[in-house]
Design a protein around this motif. Structure first.
Motif, PDB file in Angstrom:
ATOM      1  N   ASN A 198      97.450 -62.040  10.684  1.00  0.00           N
ATOM      2  CA  ASN A 198      96.958 -62.640  11.925  1.00  0.00           C
ATOM      3  C   ASN A 198      95.491 -63.038  11.887  1.00  0.00           C
ATOM      4  OD1 ASN A 198      99.447 -62.294  13.348  1.00  0.00           O
ATOM      5  ND2 ASN A 198      98.973 -60.123  13.491  1.00  0.00           N
ATOM      6  N   SER A 199      94.797 -62.715  10.809  1.00  0.00           N
ATOM      7  CA  SER A 199      93.367 -63.008  10.710  1.00  0.00           C
ATOM      8  C   SER A 199      93.053 -63.690   9.390  1.00  0.00           C
ATOM      9  CB  SER A 199      92.560 -61.708  10.791  1.00  0.00           C
ATOM     10  OG  SER A 199      92.747 -61.088  12.029  1.00  0.00           O
ATOM     11  N   ILE A 200      92.007 -64.485   9.403  1.00  0.00           N
ATOM     12  CA  ILE A 200      91.551 -65.134   8.178  1.00  0.00           C
ATOM     13  C   ILE A 200      91.124 -64.058   7.191  1.00  0.00           C
ATOM     14  CG2 ILE A 200      89.756 -66.615   7.186  1.00  0.00           C
ATOM     15  CD1 ILE A 200      89.803 -68.183   9.819  1.00  0.00           C
ATOM     16  N   GLY A 201      91.568 -64.202   5.954  1.00  0.00           N
ATOM     17  CA  GLY A 201      91.207 -63.253   4.911  1.00  0.00           C
ATOM     18  C   GLY A 201      92.215 -62.140   4.713  1.00  0.00           C
ATOM     19  N   PHE A 202      93.192 -62.040   5.597  1.00  0.00           N
ATOM     20  CA  PHE A 202      94.218 -61.007   5.484  1.00  0.00           C
ATOM     21  C   PHE A 202      95.603 -61.642   5.645  1.00  0.00           C
ATOM     22  CE2 PHE A 202      90.410 -59.007   7.266  1.00  0.00           C
ATOM     23  CZ  PHE A 202      90.142 -58.101   6.264  1.00  0.00           C
ATOM     24  N   PRO A 203      96.079 -62.335   4.587  1.00  0.00           N
ATOM     25  CA  PRO A 203      97.368 -63.030   4.689  1.00  0.00           C
ATOM     26  C   PRO A 203      98.539 -62.056   4.826  1.00  0.00           C
ATOM     27  CG  PRO A 203      96.560 -63.094   2.439  1.00  0.00           C
ATOM     28  CD  PRO A 203      95.485 -62.480   3.273  1.00  0.00           C
ATOM     29  N   ALA A 204      99.617 -62.549   5.393  1.00  0.00           N
ATOM     30  CA  ALA A 204     100.838 -61.755   5.531  1.00  0.00           C
ATOM     31  C   ALA A 204     101.408 -61.457   4.151  1.00  0.00           C
ATOM     32  CB  ALA A 204     101.859 -62.520   6.369  1.00  0.00           C
ATOM     33  N   TYR A 205     102.163 -60.372   4.058  1.00  0.00           N
ATOM     34  CA  TYR A 205     102.735 -59.971   2.770  1.00  0.00           C
ATOM     35  C   TYR A 205     103.620 -61.074   2.190  1.00  0.00           C
ATOM     36  CZ  TYR A 205     101.108 -55.357   4.214  1.00  0.00           C
ATOM     37  OH  TYR A 205     100.343 -54.315   4.625  1.00  0.00           O
ATOM     38  N   GLY A 206     104.357 -61.760   3.037  1.00  0.00           N
ATOM     39  CA  GLY A 206     105.216 -62.849   2.571  1.00  0.00           C
ATOM     40  C   GLY A 206     104.422 -63.990   1.945  1.00  0.00           C
ATOM     41  N   GLN A 207     103.256 -64.268   2.487  1.00  0.00           N
ATOM     42  CA  GLN A 207     102.414 -65.332   1.925  1.00  0.00           C
ATOM     43  C   GLN A 207     101.856 -64.902   0.575  1.00  0.00           C
ATOM     44  OE1 GLN A 207      99.148 -66.589   4.402  1.00  0.00           O
ATOM     45  NE2 GLN A 207      98.682 -68.322   3.080  1.00  0.00           N
ATOM     46  N   VAL A 240     106.400 -50.581   1.330  1.00  0.00           N
ATOM     47  CA  VAL A 240     105.140 -51.287   1.121  1.00  0.00           C
ATOM     48  C   VAL A 240     104.027 -50.282   1.379  1.00  0.00           C
ATOM     49  CG1 VAL A 240     103.633 -53.123   1.961  1.00  0.00           C
ATOM     50  CG2 VAL A 240     106.090 -53.521   1.809  1.00  0.00           C
ATOM     51  N   LEU A 241     103.121 -50.151   0.414  1.00  0.00           N
ATOM     52  CA  LEU A 241     101.973 -49.260   0.591  1.00  0.00           C
ATOM     53  C   LEU A 241     100.903 -50.036   1.354  1.00  0.00           C
ATOM     54  CD1 LEU A 241     101.795 -47.645  -2.961  1.00  0.00           C
ATOM     55  CD2 LEU A 241     102.985 -46.823  -0.934  1.00  0.00           C
ATOM     56  N   HIS A 242     100.621 -49.595   2.548  1.00  0.00           N
ATOM     57  CA  HIS A 242      99.661 -50.293   3.403  1.00  0.00           C
ATOM     58  C   HIS A 242      98.240 -49.902   3.045  1.00  0.00           C
ATOM     59  CE1 HIS A 242     102.844 -51.824   5.967  1.00  0.00           C
ATOM     60  NE2 HIS A 242     103.392 -50.625   5.885  1.00  0.00           N
ATOM     61  N   LYS A 243      97.355 -50.850   3.165  1.00  0.00           N
ATOM     62  CA  LYS A 243      95.944 -50.568   2.938  1.00  0.00           C
ATOM     63  C   LYS A 243      95.438 -49.730   4.107  1.00  0.00           C
ATOM     64  CE  LYS A 243      94.875 -54.632   0.173  1.00  0.00           C
ATOM     65  NZ  LYS A 243      96.131 -54.905  -0.379  1.00  0.00           N
ATOM     66  N   GLY A 244      94.546 -48.828   3.834  1.00  0.00           N
ATOM     67  CA  GLY A 244      94.036 -47.927   4.854  1.00  0.00           C
ATOM     68  C   GLY A 244      93.248 -48.642   5.946  1.00  0.00           C
ATOM     69  N   ALA A 245      93.127 -47.984   7.097  1.00  0.00           N
ATOM     70  CA  ALA A 245      92.407 -48.562   8.226  1.00  0.00           C
ATOM     71  C   ALA A 245      90.932 -48.779   7.894  1.00  0.00           C
ATOM     72  CB  ALA A 245      92.551 -47.669   9.446  1.00  0.00           C
ATOM     73  N   SER A 246      90.395 -48.031   6.933  1.00  0.00           N
ATOM     74  CA  SER A 246      88.998 -48.237   6.541  1.00  0.00           C
ATOM     75  C   SER A 246      88.829 -49.577   5.827  1.00  0.00           C
ATOM     76  CB  SER A 246      88.516 -47.100   5.638  1.00  0.00           C
ATOM     77  OG  SER A 246      89.258 -47.073   4.443  1.00  0.00           O
ATOM     78  N   TYR A 247      89.928 -50.116   5.269  1.00  0.00           N
ATOM     79  CA  TYR A 247      89.873 -51.407   4.575  1.00  0.00           C
ATOM     80  C   TYR A 247      90.139 -52.550   5.553  1.00  0.00           C
ATOM     81  CZ  TYR A 247      91.101 -55.226   1.455  1.00  0.00           C
ATOM     82  OH  TYR A 247      91.165 -56.434   0.836  1.00  0.00           O
ATOM     83  N   VAL A 248      91.214 -52.416   6.325  1.00  0.00           N
ATOM     84  CA  VAL A 248      91.590 -53.460   7.281  1.00  0.00           C
ATOM     85  C   VAL A 248      92.434 -52.832   8.389  1.00  0.00           C
ATOM     86  CG1 VAL A 248      93.659 -54.112   5.975  1.00  0.00           C
ATOM     87  CG2 VAL A 248      92.689 -55.722   7.582  1.00  0.00           C
ATOM     88  N   GLU A 249      92.223 -53.301   9.589  1.00  0.00           N
ATOM     89  CA  GLU A 249      93.050 -52.849  10.707  1.00  0.00           C
ATOM     90  C   GLU A 249      94.437 -53.464  10.523  1.00  0.00           C
ATOM     91  OE1 GLU A 249      90.950 -54.050  14.217  1.00  0.00           O
ATOM     92  OE2 GLU A 249      89.096 -53.157  13.471  1.00  0.00           O
ATOM     93  N   PRO A 250      95.497 -52.641  10.580  1.00  0.00           N
ATOM     94  CA  PRO A 250      96.858 -53.144  10.295  1.00  0.00           C
ATOM     95  C   PRO A 250      97.260 -54.373  11.101  1.00  0.00           C
ATOM     96  CG  PRO A 250      96.856 -50.763  10.480  1.00  0.00           C
ATOM     97  CD  PRO A 250      95.481 -51.222  10.864  1.00  0.00           C
ATOM     98  N   GLU A 251      96.807 -54.482  12.348  1.00  0.00           N
ATOM     99  CA  GLU A 251      97.203 -55.636  13.167  1.00  0.00           C
ATOM    100  C   GLU A 251      96.559 -56.943  12.704  1.00  0.00           C
ATOM    101  OE1 GLU A 251      93.899 -53.365  15.099  1.00  0.00           O
ATOM    102  OE2 GLU A 251      95.915 -52.795  14.547  1.00  0.00           O
ATOM    103  N   LYS A 252      95.540 -56.875  11.837  1.00  0.00           N
ATOM    104  CA  LYS A 252      94.903 -58.088  11.316  1.00  0.00           C
ATOM    105  C   LYS A 252      95.714 -58.728  10.199  1.00  0.00           C
ATOM    106  CE  LYS A 252      90.057 -57.353  12.369  1.00  0.00           C
ATOM    107  NZ  LYS A 252      88.707 -57.246  11.808  1.00  0.00           N
ATOM    108  N   ILE A 253      96.546 -57.950   9.499  1.00  0.00           N
ATOM    109  CA  ILE A 253      97.310 -58.497   8.379  1.00  0.00           C
ATOM    110  C   ILE A 253      98.280 -59.559   8.897  1.00  0.00           C
ATOM    111  CG2 ILE A 253      98.992 -57.972   6.563  1.00  0.00           C
ATOM    112  CD1 ILE A 253      97.601 -55.240   6.324  1.00  0.00           C
TER     113      ILE A 253
END
Length: 105
Positions: A64-73, A49-62
């Motif tokens: 766990n935060s509104i606007g950053f759904p889990a990959y499975g969702q 899985v190619l992760h979005k960079g930290a400048s886009y979103v902090e990895p721990e928010k994916i």
């Protein structure tokens, strides 16, 4: 009609999993972009899985935060799958086409 359905069952659309998509890209030189309008997208290349960079979103928010759904969702809501093969040709697949492609693995 029932006899025809037994011989040619339609693919189970819930069988599209992140693991199967990683397996597909790992065994071929393809990039898959999973696109779920209103939820986001996920890209998989060479089984990862190619992760979005930290400048886009902090990895721990994916997941766990509104606007950053889990990959499975995102995968569960995806309606389009973009596949780029080793020749650079980009093709769009719907859920049913993607399920059939994964069945062939």
């Amino acid at each position: 009609m029932l006899a025809a359905a037994r011989h040619n069952p339609s693919p189970n659309l819930s069988e599209i999993t992140l693991e199967k998509l990683q397996q597909l890209t790992g065994s071929s030189n393809t990039l898959i972009t999973i696109d779920a309008p209103l939820f986001g997208s996920v890209m998989i290349f060479n089984g990862r899985v190619l992760h979005k960079g930290a400048s886009y979103v902090e990895p721990e928010k994916i997941g766990n935060s509104i606007g950053f759904p889990a990959y499975g969702q995102i995968l569960a809501e995806a309606s389009r799958f973009w596949i780029v093969d080793e020749n650079g040709i980009r093709r769009r697949k719907c859920r049913e086409d993607m399920a059939k492609l994964l069945e062939e693995l």
